[in-house]
Design a protein around this motif. Structure first.
Motif, PDB file in Angstrom:
ATOM      1  N   UNK A 100       0.810  -1.219   0.000  1.00 45.26           N
ATOM      2  CA  UNK A 100       0.000   0.000   0.000  1.00 45.26           C
ATOM      3  C   UNK A 100       0.843   1.269   0.000  1.00 45.26           C
ATOM      4  N   UNK A 101       2.132   1.138  -0.228  1.00 46.61           N
ATOM      5  CA  UNK A 101       3.003   2.316  -0.171  1.00 46.61           C
ATOM      6  C   UNK A 101       2.540   3.399  -1.137  1.00 46.61           C
ATOM      7  N   UNK A 102       2.178   3.021  -2.351  1.00 49.30           N
ATOM      8  CA  UNK A 102       1.729   4.014  -3.335  1.00 49.30           C
ATOM      9  C   UNK A 102       0.499   4.772  -2.825  1.00 49.30           C
ATOM     10  N   UNK A 103      -0.452   4.050  -2.250  1.00 51.97           N
ATOM     11  CA  UNK A 103      -1.667   4.687  -1.749  1.00 51.97           C
ATOM     12  C   UNK A 103      -1.364   5.627  -0.596  1.00 51.97           C
ATOM     13  N   UNK A 105       1.418   7.212   0.106  1.00 52.47           N
ATOM     14  CA  UNK A 105       2.147   8.403  -0.343  1.00 52.47           C
ATOM     15  C   UNK A 105       1.264   9.319  -1.197  1.00 52.47           C
ATOM     16  N   UNK A 106       0.232   8.757  -1.783  1.00 46.81           N
ATOM     17  CA  UNK A 106      -0.705   9.560  -2.570  1.00 46.81           C
ATOM     18  C   UNK A 106      -1.593  10.411  -1.668  1.00 46.81           C
ATOM     19  N   UNK A 107      -1.998   9.872  -0.536  1.00 43.63           N
ATOM     20  CA  UNK A 107      -2.986  10.548   0.301  1.00 43.63           C
ATOM     21  C   UNK A 107      -2.404  11.240   1.526  1.00 43.63           C
ATOM     22  N   UNK A 108      -1.131  11.027   1.818  1.00 44.50           N
ATOM     23  CA  UNK A 108      -0.460  11.721   2.909  1.00 44.50           C
ATOM     24  C   UNK A 108       0.803  12.386   2.389  1.00 44.50           C
ATOM     25  N   UNK A 109       1.173  13.479   3.026  1.00 35.06           N
ATOM     26  CA  UNK A 109       2.454  14.121   2.755  1.00 35.06           C
ATOM     27  C   UNK A 109       3.362  13.855   3.958  1.00 35.06           C
ATOM     28  N   UNK A 110       4.048  12.724   3.924  1.00 30.10           N
ATOM     29  CA  UNK A 110       4.841  12.306   5.069  1.00 30.10           C
ATOM     30  C   UNK A 110       6.158  13.067   5.171  1.00 30.10           C
ATOM     31  N   UNK A 111       6.516  13.397   6.398  1.00 29.87           N
ATOM     32  CA  UNK A 111       7.864  13.906   6.655  1.00 29.87           C
ATOM     33  C   UNK A 111       8.850  12.753   6.587  1.00 29.87           C
ATOM     34  N   UNK A 112       8.479  11.622   7.168  1.00 24.35           N
ATOM     35  CA  UNK A 112       9.244  10.386   7.037  1.00 24.35           C
ATOM     36  C   UNK A 112       8.274   9.208   7.074  1.00 24.35           C
ATOM     37  N   UNK A 113       8.578   8.171   6.301  1.00 18.89           N
ATOM     38  CA  UNK A 113       7.738   6.977   6.284  1.00 18.89           C
ATOM     39  C   UNK A 113       8.607   5.758   6.029  1.00 18.89           C
ATOM     40  N   UNK A 114       8.196   4.648   6.632  1.00 14.68           N
ATOM     41  CA  UNK A 114       8.926   3.391   6.461  1.00 14.68           C
ATOM     42  C   UNK A 114       7.922   2.256   6.268  1.00 14.68           C
ATOM     43  N   UNK A 115       8.179   1.415   5.272  1.00 16.54           N
ATOM     44  CA  UNK A 115       7.320   0.278   4.970  1.00 16.54           C
ATOM     45  C   UNK A 115       8.144  -0.999   5.108  1.00 16.54           C
ATOM     46  N   UNK A 116       7.625  -1.950   5.876  1.00 16.46           N
ATOM     47  CA  UNK A 116       8.349  -3.190   6.107  1.00 16.46           C
ATOM     48  C   UNK A 116       7.424  -4.392   5.964  1.00 16.46           C
ATOM     49  N   UNK A 117       8.012  -5.507   5.581  1.00 16.05           N
ATOM     50  CA  UNK A 117       7.302  -6.769   5.494  1.00 16.05           C
ATOM     51  C   UNK A 117       7.157  -7.338   6.905  1.00 16.05           C
ATOM     52  N   UNK A 118       5.931  -7.672   7.277  1.00 20.14           N
ATOM     53  CA  UNK A 118       5.651  -8.150   8.626  1.00 20.14           C
ATOM     54  C   UNK A 118       6.122  -9.580   8.861  1.00 20.14           C
ATOM     55  N   UNK A 119       6.239 -10.365   7.807  1.00 15.85           N
ATOM     56  CA  UNK A 119       6.484 -11.803   7.954  1.00 15.85           C
ATOM     57  C   UNK A 119       7.802 -12.160   8.636  1.00 15.85           C
TER      58      UNK A 119
END
Length: 294
Positions: A100-103, A105-119
């Motif tokens: 969901x990273x694309x979504x 970043x489309x709807x929020x203007x993040x100062x910082x963001x990190x996406x990780x695989x939970x598994x």
């Protein structure tokens, strides 16, 4: 379900018809605030079975069910927390939803963001906490990560945030959360009205409390179980580790002004809501009939 549905429809409809604020005027705070978004986006329930709850990593990445609407929750957070308070606010995110990273970043203007695989985290930590619900441990890890992002940015930008709102990415809020109505205190965190301080949808805290929270979580997560990802667990953690209490804000009523998106009976709204209500939801939150999942 009937009373639950009627409560939601009544409030949402009345909020448009009766333009009377539930609380007093906004008094702007001084200094920037931070909104920390942590955890996983739950999926919508399968028709006539299940509830869409995140139970393990496999359920999180199960493509057979649609995700809760990130854009609707984002618009609600922007409207009822950021714009309602009228002060400079930066967004930080830690998410397990790599798809969901694309979504986001489309709807929020993040100062910082990190996406990780939970598994990989589930594989490592679930054996350590065999009696704990994995989603609870997972959310706690995410809270620690997102606070860390905020602290990193403070050092990099030579700034210090004033107040912090920690919130889930799949929560729909329909009432202004006015921080000026919540007296700042190093010994109080605020949540919605669930269970005398037992809420887990959002928390309002001072910046120093957020730092102490992340610091206290680290050794307990990697040693003895200590988590903040379930009803009442933040209250217990704050009392034992932060010398603080979690109090109800007496404004955001759980299940009425704020709810996990997947639990809102949108399909009943689709069948019963008048056209003007649909138009309001589309204009205000970006909700379309296609989003009112049956």
């Amino acid at each position: 379900m009937g009373a639950y549905l009627h409560g939601w429809l009544l409030w949402l409809w009345a909020a448009v018809v009766v333009a009377v604020p539930l609380v007093g005027p906004v008094v702007s705070n001084r200094g920037p605030n931070a909104i920390l978004i942590a955890g996983a986006v739950s999926r919508m329930p399968a028709p006539r079975s299940g509830n869409g709850q995140f139970t393990d990593a496999d359920s999180l990445y199960d493509p057979s069910r649609a995700y809760s609407a990130v854009h609707v929750c984002a618009k609600a957070i922007d409207r009822h927390i950021v714009k309602a308070n009228g002060i400079e606010t930066d967004y930080f995110l830690h998410s397990w939803n790599i798809d969901l990273e694309h979504d986001f970043r489309k709807y929020y203007n993040f100062t910082m963001a990190e996406f990780e695989d939970n598994r990989p985290y589930e594989k490592t930590f679930k054996p350590i906490f065999p009696t704990k619900h994995w989603a609870e441990i997972s959310f706690t890890l995410s809270v620690q990560r997102v606070v860390g992002l905020m602290l990193q940015h403070e050092v990099k930008a030579s700034i210090s945030y004033k107040r912090v709102v920690l919130i889930r990415p799949d929560v729909f809020i329909n009432t202004d959360l006015l921080l000026s109505k919540l007296p700042a205190s190093p010994k109080i965190l605020y949540c919605n009205t669930h269970g005398n301080g037992a809420g887990d949808f959002h928390f309002v805290m001072e910046r120093a409390q957020a730092e102490r929270l992340a610091t206290a979580l680290y050794p307990r997560l990697y040693g003895v179980a200590g988590s903040v990802g379930n009803h009442g667990s933040m209250k217990k953690f704050a009392a034992s580790n932060l010398n603080a209490t979690v109090q109800n804000d007496n404004t955001i009523f759980a299940g009425f002004n704020e709810e996990v998106y997947r639990k809102v009976p949108w399909h009943h709204c689709l069948c019963n809501a008048p056209d003007w209500w649909r138009a309001y939801m589309a204009e205000t939150y970006g909700m379309t009939d296609a989003g009112l999942v049956a």
